[in-house]
Scaffold this motif. Structure first.
Motif, PDB file in Angstrom:
ATOM      1  N   LEU A  98       0.819  -1.745   0.312  1.00 36.31           N
ATOM      2  CA  LEU A  98       0.260  -0.119   0.103  1.00 36.31           C
ATOM      3  C   LEU A  98       1.263   1.672   0.190  1.00 36.31           C
ATOM      4  CD1 LEU A  98      -2.584  -1.547   2.444  1.00 36.31           C
ATOM      5  CD2 LEU A  98      -2.970  -1.099   0.199  1.00 36.31           C
ATOM      6  N   PRO A  99       1.022   2.078  -0.667  1.00 31.11           N
ATOM      7  CA  PRO A  99       2.223   3.385  -1.296  1.00 31.11           C
ATOM      8  C   PRO A  99       1.437   4.546  -0.278  1.00 31.11           C
ATOM      9  CG  PRO A  99       0.058   3.255  -2.745  1.00 31.11           C
ATOM     10  CD  PRO A  99      -0.223   2.232  -1.976  1.00 31.11           C
ATOM     11  N   HIS A 100       1.503   3.920   1.131  1.00 30.11           N
ATOM     12  CA  HIS A 100       0.467   5.428   1.856  1.00 30.11           C
ATOM     13  C   HIS A 100       1.731   5.068   3.427  1.00 30.11           C
ATOM     14  CE1 HIS A 100      -1.140   8.322   3.839  1.00 30.11           C
ATOM     15  NE2 HIS A 100      -1.276   8.291   5.099  1.00 30.11           N
ATOM     16  N   TRP A 101       3.162   5.397   3.345  1.00 31.63           N
ATOM     17  CA  TRP A 101       4.046   5.393   4.309  1.00 31.63           C
ATOM     18  C   TRP A 101       5.037   5.903   4.326  1.00 31.63           C
ATOM     19  CZ3 TRP A 101       8.815   4.904   1.990  1.00 31.63           C
ATOM     20  CH2 TRP A 101       8.144   3.758   0.351  1.00 31.63           C
ATOM     21  N   ALA A 102       5.851   6.716   5.158  1.00 29.82           N
ATOM     22  CA  ALA A 102       7.118   8.081   5.274  1.00 29.82           C
ATOM     23  C   ALA A 102       8.199   7.881   6.180  1.00 29.82           C
ATOM     24  CB  ALA A 102       5.983   9.249   5.878  1.00 29.82           C
ATOM     25  N   VAL A 103       8.834   8.683   5.509  1.00 33.15           N
ATOM     26  CA  VAL A 103      10.127   8.887   6.914  1.00 33.15           C
ATOM     27  C   VAL A 103       9.370  10.005   7.797  1.00 33.15           C
ATOM     28  CG1 VAL A 103      12.733   9.223   6.330  1.00 33.15           C
ATOM     29  CG2 VAL A 103      11.667   8.228   4.740  1.00 33.15           C
ATOM     30  N   SER A 104      10.223   9.736   8.898  1.00 34.81           N
ATOM     31  CA  SER A 104      10.148  11.116  10.007  1.00 34.81           C
ATOM     32  C   SER A 104      11.473  11.132  10.741  1.00 34.81           C
ATOM     33  CB  SER A 104       9.426  10.428  10.764  1.00 34.81           C
ATOM     34  OG  SER A 104       8.892  11.780  11.712  1.00 34.81           O
ATOM     35  N   ILE A 105      11.479  12.274  10.685  1.00 34.62           N
ATOM     36  CA  ILE A 105      13.091  13.526  11.281  1.00 34.62           C
ATOM     37  C   ILE A 105      12.452  14.214  12.278  1.00 34.62           C
ATOM     38  CG2 ILE A 105      15.548  14.006  11.157  1.00 34.62           C
ATOM     39  CD1 ILE A 105      15.022  12.491   8.380  1.00 34.62           C
ATOM     40  N   ALA A 106      12.713  14.579  13.127  1.00 41.08           N
ATOM     41  CA  ALA A 106      12.694  15.698  13.827  1.00 41.08           C
ATOM     42  C   ALA A 106      13.390  16.152  14.819  1.00 41.08           C
ATOM     43  CB  ALA A 106      11.242  15.666  14.648  1.00 41.08           C
ATOM     44  N   LEU A 107      13.682  16.965  14.934  1.00 36.84           N
ATOM     45  CA  LEU A 107      15.626  17.567  15.574  1.00 36.84           C
ATOM     46  C   LEU A 107      14.497  18.237  17.263  1.00 36.84           C
ATOM     47  CD1 LEU A 107      18.702  18.207  16.708  1.00 36.84           C
ATOM     48  CD2 LEU A 107      17.820  20.371  15.043  1.00 36.84           C
ATOM     49  N   GLU A 108      15.150  17.542  18.149  1.00 39.33           N
ATOM     50  CA  GLU A 108      14.625  18.082  19.413  1.00 39.33           C
ATOM     51  C   GLU A 108      15.420  19.062  20.187  1.00 39.33           C
ATOM     52  OE1 GLU A 108      12.505  15.881  22.983  1.00 39.33           O
ATOM     53  OE2 GLU A 108      14.858  15.350  23.249  1.00 39.33           O
ATOM     54  N   HIS A 109      15.392  20.063  20.558  1.00 36.59           N
ATOM     55  CA  HIS A 109      16.611  20.958  21.222  1.00 36.59           C
ATOM     56  C   HIS A 109      16.367  21.253  22.509  1.00 36.59           C
ATOM     57  CE1 HIS A 109      18.874  25.164  21.237  1.00 36.59           C
ATOM     58  NE2 HIS A 109      19.837  24.491  22.361  1.00 36.59           N
ATOM     59  N   LYS A 110      16.818  21.190  23.201  1.00 32.08           N
ATOM     60  CA  LYS A 110      15.871  21.589  24.810  1.00 32.08           C
ATOM     61  C   LYS A 110      15.579  20.593  25.217  1.00 32.08           C
ATOM     62  CE  LYS A 110      19.724  25.509  25.609  1.00 32.08           C
ATOM     63  NZ  LYS A 110      19.942  27.072  25.973  1.00 32.08           N
ATOM     64  N   GLY A 111      14.761  19.941  25.259  1.00 26.91           N
ATOM     65  CA  GLY A 111      13.591  19.456  24.996  1.00 26.91           C
ATOM     66  C   GLY A 111      12.037  19.578  24.664  1.00 26.91           C
ATOM     67  N   GLN A 112      12.234  20.436  23.625  1.00 28.34           N
ATOM     68  CA  GLN A 112      11.634  21.565  22.267  1.00 28.34           C
ATOM     69  C   GLN A 112      12.102  20.775  20.644  1.00 28.34           C
ATOM     70  OE1 GLN A 112       8.737  23.311  23.090  1.00 28.34           O
ATOM     71  NE2 GLN A 112       9.260  23.203  25.717  1.00 28.34           N
ATOM     72  N   ASP A 120       7.108  11.673   2.311  1.00 33.12           N
ATOM     73  CA  ASP A 120       6.112   9.788   1.548  1.00 33.12           C
ATOM     74  C   ASP A 120       6.737   9.914   0.166  1.00 33.12           C
ATOM     75  OD1 ASP A 120       4.181   8.637   0.427  1.00 33.12           O
ATOM     76  OD2 ASP A 120       2.716   9.277   0.843  1.00 33.12           O
ATOM     77  N   PRO A 121       7.564   8.581  -0.140  1.00 34.84           N
ATOM     78  CA  PRO A 121       8.474   8.387  -1.526  1.00 34.84           C
ATOM     79  C   PRO A 121       7.436   8.343  -2.539  1.00 34.84           C
ATOM     80  CG  PRO A 121       9.545   8.007   0.625  1.00 34.84           C
ATOM     81  CD  PRO A 121       8.232   8.362   1.068  1.00 34.84           C
ATOM     82  N   THR A 122       6.238   7.946  -1.730  1.00 34.11           N
ATOM     83  CA  THR A 122       5.970   6.925  -3.248  1.00 34.11           C
ATOM     84  C   THR A 122       5.103   8.550  -4.019  1.00 34.11           C
ATOM     85  OG1 THR A 122       3.613   6.477  -1.931  1.00 34.11           O
ATOM     86  CG2 THR A 122       5.482   5.146  -2.666  1.00 34.11           C
ATOM     87  N   LYS A 123       4.539   9.666  -2.826  1.00 32.92           N
ATOM     88  CA  LYS A 123       3.672  10.424  -3.750  1.00 32.92           C
ATOM     89  C   LYS A 123       4.844  11.397  -3.718  1.00 32.92           C
ATOM     90  CE  LYS A 123       0.048   8.672  -0.913  1.00 32.92           C
ATOM     91  NZ  LYS A 123       0.788   8.211   0.378  1.00 32.92           N
ATOM     92  N   ASP A 124       5.587  11.487  -3.234  1.00 34.34           N
ATOM     93  CA  ASP A 124       6.972  12.806  -3.894  1.00 34.34           C
ATOM     94  C   ASP A 124       6.108  13.816  -2.823  1.00 34.34           C
ATOM     95  OD1 ASP A 124       9.556  13.609  -4.004  1.00 34.34           O
ATOM     96  OD2 ASP A 124       8.965  14.638  -5.986  1.00 34.34           O
ATOM     97  N   GLU A 125       5.694  13.566  -2.199  1.00 35.80           N
ATOM     98  CA  GLU A 125       5.764  15.222  -1.081  1.00 35.80           C
ATOM     99  C   GLU A 125       6.525  15.585   0.258  1.00 35.80           C
ATOM    100  OE1 GLU A 125       0.668  15.121  -2.390  1.00 35.80           O
ATOM    101  OE2 GLU A 125       1.112  14.457   0.258  1.00 35.80           O
ATOM    102  N   LEU A 126       6.553  15.906   0.480  1.00 36.97           N
ATOM    103  CA  LEU A 126       8.191  16.944   1.664  1.00 36.97           C
ATOM    104  C   LEU A 126       7.395  17.581   2.405  1.00 36.97           C
ATOM    105  CD1 LEU A 126      10.896  16.143   2.575  1.00 36.97           C
ATOM    106  CD2 LEU A 126      11.349  18.588   2.160  1.00 36.97           C
ATOM    107  N   PHE A 127       6.787  16.788   3.323  1.00 34.51           N
ATOM    108  CA  PHE A 127       6.474  18.190   4.506  1.00 34.51           C
ATOM    109  C   PHE A 127       6.782  18.583   5.471  1.00 34.51           C
ATOM    110  CE2 PHE A 127       3.534  14.970   3.339  1.00 34.51           C
ATOM    111  CZ  PHE A 127       1.894  15.545   3.321  1.00 34.51           C
ATOM    112  N   PHE A 128       7.888  19.954   5.822  1.00 39.55           N
ATOM    113  CA  PHE A 128       8.368  20.034   7.187  1.00 39.55           C
ATOM    114  C   PHE A 128       8.627  21.682   7.645  1.00 39.55           C
ATOM    115  CE2 PHE A 128       9.006  21.577   2.633  1.00 39.55           C
ATOM    116  CZ  PHE A 128      10.474  23.063   2.799  1.00 39.55           C
ATOM    117  N   ALA A 129       8.856  21.936   8.592  1.00 38.88           N
ATOM    118  CA  ALA A 129       8.512  22.767   9.432  1.00 38.88           C
ATOM    119  C   ALA A 129      10.089  23.077   9.811  1.00 38.88           C
ATOM    120  CB  ALA A 129       7.273  22.817  10.113  1.00 38.88           C
TER     121      ALA A 129
END
Length: 261
Positions: A98-112, A120-129
């Motif tokens: 099923l083509p619905h899965w993703a890579v997830s990466i976060a950066l934490e600084h001082k607990g935040q 999401d590679p199958t749809k080439d959608e990159l969400f970031f903030a």
């Protein structure tokens, strides 16, 4: 949008791992549906993706700490910063082709959480903030939905499986929520559920018994897209408790009241 050096490192790592996983995904679609064979294959894909991400992130920032689904936790020389990684969120979807899965990466600084990437590679959608810089999908700024009425809103969640103990709670949630909304979806990736709330595709999301790597990147993306995010216990901590309720501001109070019971 031009992000910080750290964000660019995260995006590069997510895309590189995503390319490897997409190649593996084409293989898994052709595997015989033998649980052992396919399961072993997917775990190799998972571990391989985590290694790619770790090599990229720790190569660029060797003093940061590390927390990931496969490799566990390790302290960094810099105790204030750590990467939080889920190399493959939506493993069961991946395993079933099923083509619905993703890579997830976060950066934490001082607990935040200060930066998050969900790819999401199958749809080439990159969400970031990044904290204070808004939320994006590819080149487009994203915002949570503007719906004000529960009856027009759709929500996402996870459903307990394989004997997990939170089934009664979830069934009660659904019993209260389904009659007053436009629908509930269960698509099998908490990271993408959060990304979709940020993009206004879902109006809200709630789930229990998650891990910090399922949630970390998505939480900052939703917040930067204008959404409200809380733990199920209003005084709790989402990443520590592994429980979340989030939505756009107009419907948050009503939605949270329903799923908190």
């Amino acid at each position: 949008m031009v992000g910080s050096a750290n964000l660019n490192i995260m995006i590069k790592a997510a895309r590189k791992a995503g390319r490897a996983l997409a190649k593996d995904f084409r293989e898994v679609e052709n595997l015989q549906v033998s649980v052992k064979g396919a399961g072993d294959f997917v775990s190799k894909a998972d571990i391989g993706a985590e290694k790619i991400i770790k090599d990229e992130l720790m190569g660029a920032r060797p003093t940061y700490g590390w927390l990931a689904e496969e490799g566990g936790a390790q302290e960094g020389q810099d105790p204030t910063r750590r990467w939080i990684v889920d190399p493959l969120d939506g493993t069961t979807n991946f395993l079933h082709g099923l083509p619905h899965w993703a890579v997830s990466i976060a950066l934490e600084h001082k607990g935040q959480i200060v930066a998050g990437v969900i790819y999401d590679p199958t749809k080439d959608e990159l969400f970031f903030a990044e904290k204070g810089a808004g939320a994006w999908m590819n080149e487009t700024r994203i915002r949570v939905s503007g719906r004000h009425r529960m009856i027009e809103s759709i929500f996402a969640t996870g459903l307990p499986f394989a004997g997990r103990g939170d089934l009664p709670d979830t069934l009660k949630d659904l019993g209260r929520l389904l009659p007053v909304c436009a629908g509930v979806r269960r698509w099998g990736s908490a990271a993408l559920d959060l990304a979709y709330v940020a993009a206004g595709r879902y109006d809200g999301f709630w789930e229990r018994r998650l891990k910090s790597w399922d949630l970390a990147a998505g939480v900052i993306i939703v917040k930067e897209a204008g959404g409200l995010v809380e733990a199920m216990n209003p005084n709790g901590d989402v990443l520590v408790d592994g429980e979340i309720v989030c939505a756009n501001e107009p419907i948050f109070a009503g939605f949270a009241k329903i799923v908190r019971g």
